[in-house]
Structure formats: C-alpha cells, structure tokens
Design a protein around this motif. Structure first.
Motif, PDB file in Angstrom:
ATOM      1  N   ALA A 137       0.829  -1.207   0.000  1.00 33.79           N
ATOM      2  CA  ALA A 137       0.000   0.000   0.000  1.00 33.79           C
ATOM      3  C   ALA A 137       0.860   1.253   0.000  1.00 33.79           C
ATOM      4  N   PHE A 138       1.938   1.218   0.784  1.00 32.95           N
ATOM      5  CA  PHE A 138       2.868   2.351   0.858  1.00 32.95           C
ATOM      6  C   PHE A 138       3.495   2.625  -0.510  1.00 32.95           C
TER       7      PHE A 138
ATOM      8  N   ALA B 264       4.239  -5.058 -11.068  1.00 33.86           N
ATOM      9  CA  ALA B 264       4.533  -4.503 -12.395  1.00 33.86           C
ATOM     10  C   ALA B 264       3.848  -3.151 -12.552  1.00 33.86           C
ATOM     11  N   LEU B 265       2.582  -3.070 -12.144  1.00 38.81           N
ATOM     12  CA  LEU B 265       1.844  -1.810 -12.232  1.00 38.81           C
ATOM     13  C   LEU B 265       2.453  -0.752 -11.320  1.00 38.81           C
ATOM     14  N   THR B 266       2.828  -1.127 -10.098  1.00 37.43           N
ATOM     15  CA  THR B 266       3.407  -0.181  -9.145  1.00 37.43           C
ATOM     16  C   THR B 266       4.736   0.371  -9.646  1.00 37.43           C
TER      17      THR B 266
ATOM     18  N   ASN C  40      -8.044  -3.406 -10.335  1.00 34.77           N
ATOM     19  CA  ASN C  40      -7.849  -2.382  -9.315  1.00 34.77           C
ATOM     20  C   ASN C  40      -6.742  -2.853  -8.369  1.00 34.77           C
ATOM     21  N   PRO C  41      -5.608  -2.148  -8.289  1.00 36.76           N
ATOM     22  CA  PRO C  41      -4.501  -2.627  -7.442  1.00 36.76           C
ATOM     23  C   PRO C  41      -4.861  -2.740  -5.970  1.00 36.76           C
ATOM     24  N   MET C  42      -5.871  -1.968  -5.524  1.00 39.01           N
ATOM     25  CA  MET C  42      -6.284  -2.082  -4.131  1.00 39.01           C
ATOM     26  C   MET C  42      -6.983  -3.400  -3.851  1.00 39.01           C
ATOM     27  N   TYR C  43      -7.465  -4.060  -4.888  1.00 45.90           N
ATOM     28  CA  TYR C  43      -8.051  -5.389  -4.705  1.00 45.90           C
ATOM     29  C   TYR C  43      -7.000  -6.344  -4.136  1.00 45.90           C
ATOM     30  N   TYR C  44      -5.792  -6.260  -4.670  1.00 46.33           N
ATOM     31  CA  TYR C  44      -4.698  -7.133  -4.216  1.00 46.33           C
ATOM     32  C   TYR C  44      -4.389  -6.890  -2.749  1.00 46.33           C
ATOM     33  N   ILE C  45      -4.384  -5.628  -2.336  1.00 46.73           N
ATOM     34  CA  ILE C  45      -4.021  -5.289  -0.960  1.00 46.73           C
ATOM     35  C   ILE C  45      -5.133  -5.673   0.016  1.00 46.73           C
ATOM     36  N   VAL C  46      -6.372  -5.331  -0.319  1.00 47.96           N
ATOM     37  CA  VAL C  46      -7.503  -5.677   0.546  1.00 47.96           C
ATOM     38  C   VAL C  46      -7.620  -7.189   0.687  1.00 47.96           C
ATOM     39  N   SER C  47      -7.516  -7.896  -0.435  1.00 45.11           N
ATOM     40  CA  SER C  47      -7.562  -9.364  -0.382  1.00 45.11           C
ATOM     41  C   SER C  47      -6.403  -9.914   0.428  1.00 45.11           C
TER      42      SER C  47
ATOM     43  N   SER D 241       3.874   5.948  -5.331  1.00 44.04           N
ATOM     44  CA  SER D 241       4.034   6.010  -6.780  1.00 44.04           C
ATOM     45  C   SER D 241       2.984   6.928  -7.409  1.00 44.04           C
ATOM     46  N   MET D 242       1.756   6.811  -6.934  1.00 44.18           N
ATOM     47  CA  MET D 242       0.678   7.666  -7.448  1.00 44.18           C
ATOM     48  C   MET D 242       0.848   9.109  -6.989  1.00 44.18           C
TER      49      MET D 242
END
Length: 269
Positions: free
Chosen positions: A154-155, A245-247, A214-221, A160-161
C-alpha cells in the motif's frame, strides 16, 4: 537508470529530515483542537461502525468465515491509509510551497513526508485490528507477518501515485476534487463492503477479472488472506506479479514526470 535512482537516493540522503518532518506534519495537523491527534482515529472508527451497522446488521450478505465486523475491518484499514495518504500527498507541494521555493531544499521528499505521516495512523489501526480479532477469539499466527508486506504494498502504491498527482495538481488544481470523487467511487469498486459471493459473480467471470485490475483489490484481499483465509502472498503469483509490475510502472512514470515538471513548481506556486 541514473535518473530513476535520483529520488530514491534523495530519500536515503535526507532520511533523518524526512522522519522529523513527517512527525511534525502529523502533530501539527491537529494542533489547536482540544482532542488533538485523537481526531485522526475518531473518524475511521465511526466509519467502521456505520458500515458495520448498515452491511452487517441491516443488510446481511453471504455468510463469512469470521464475524462480519472482522471481515469488514480487514478491508477498511488498508483503504483508510490509501485514501488519507493519497489526498494528503497530492497537496504536499501546495501546502509546503514555502519549501518548494527554496533552491537548496529537496522537494522530492515532500510527497514521502505526507505518506509517512499517514502511516502513523495506519500502524495504530493495524494494531487495533489485531486486538479486535483477539477479542473475538482469533489470535495471531505466522500468517499475520504478511501484514508488513501488504502494508508496504500500500505504501509503495500510494507513493508512486503521489508523484503523479502532486506534480499535476500544481498546474491543475481541480485534480484535488477529481481525486475525492474517484476515491468515493473506488471504495465501492473495491470489495471492501462486499465480495463476489454477495454479488452473485464467479471469480472467473469477466466482471470479476475487470474489478481485480484495481490494485487495491490485491491489498484488501491480502489483508484478508493474512488474517482470515490463511494464505501466503506467493500462492497468488499472477496477482502479485501484476501488482508490482503496475506499481513499478507508476513509480517510474511518476518520478520522471515529477523531475521534468519540478523546475516550474516555484514559478507556478
């Protein structure tokens, strides 16, 4: 490669200054109010209680492996950090405009300062989540170590964003309002208050695959995998590879954009 390593090297060179400014930023944000930094924790707790009442009591979805409030908190805690860090870091250059105008100051550390300041509250809520699980009889095990990994995910994502948004908002102030709207949409597009079972969607369906982008899906999951489902992150190699890769792409693009535009920041601000 030398250009890409410029900002990380500035992080290391100014690590003591970054830590000091992050602590000061966290303290001064609530300076002047009677309850001080307590306000940083009140709003998220109230939000959790409201969502728990609406989705756990009034409208109950499919049965969960643990009490709904535990399942809900696992999704809200990383989202609170992402939301707070992104909003605060986006306005970092505007808030610290007096530092941007100083030639000798490394302005690239300003978004990082905001993200670290938001991390202090996140650490508290991770601890709060573990205590809440213990109160329900679910005690920490080895899988809990992954919270460190997913917190770092998440950090890295929000930082990055932040380099993209903080650079663009200097020239396009409406971006702040746009981000607020996108975050309001994003919390519902991320499976925080719902999951695919509640929606009657198979995880292999096209709609589910789109939502997983949605990259937050990975973190929440990941938080739920660590605390509820007892799964390791390497058991999901495809999602892990996609997320990083996206990050990395966002970080490379964001830092290059920031470096290219920073010569104009002082003039615009």
């Amino acid at each position: 490669m030398k250009q890409l390593m410029t900002i990380p090297s500035e992080f290391y060179q100014n690590r003591k200054l970054i830590w000091t400014l992050a602590k000061n930023d966290f303290r001064t944000k609530y300076a002047g109010s009677y309850l001080g930094i307590i306000w940083a924790f009140v709003q998220p707790v109230v939000t959790v209680m409201v969502y728990w009442f609406v989705f756990g009591v009034v409208r109950q979805g499919a049965p969960k492996a643990v009490p709904f409030v535990l399942w809900l908190v696992c999704g809200l805690v990383p989202w609170f950090f992402f939301q707070e860090a992104l909003v605060q870091s986006t306005n970092a250059l505007i808030e610290y405009s007096y530092l941007v105008k100083k030639v000798v100051f490394k302005i690239s550390i300003l978004p990082l300062i905001k993200v670290i300041a938001s991390l202090f509250v996140h650490i508290f809520f991770v601890a709060f989540t573990l205590v809440l699980f213990c109160c329900y009889g679910y005690f920490p095990d080895l899988y809990v170590i992954q919270l460190l990994y997913y917190s770092f995910c998440a950090f890295a994502l929000v930082l990055s964003m932040a380099y993209i948004t903080s650079a663009v908002v200097v020239f396009f102030r409406d971006l702040t309002h746009l981000i607020t709207i996108l975050l309001q949409i994003g919390i519902w597009m991320t499976p925080i208050m719902w999951d695919f079972t509640d929606m009657g969607i198979s995880e292999s369906a096209l709609a589910a695959r789109i939502l997983k982008l949605n990259p937050m899906y990975y973190i929440v999951s990941g938080y739920r995998n660590a605390l509820i489902d007892k799964q390791w992150f390497w058991e999901h190699p495809g999602m892990t590879l996609y997320f990083w890769a996206l990050t990395v792409i966002l970080f490379v693009f964001g830092t290059r954009l920031f470096q290219k535009l920073k010569v104009h920041f002082a003039d615009v601000l």
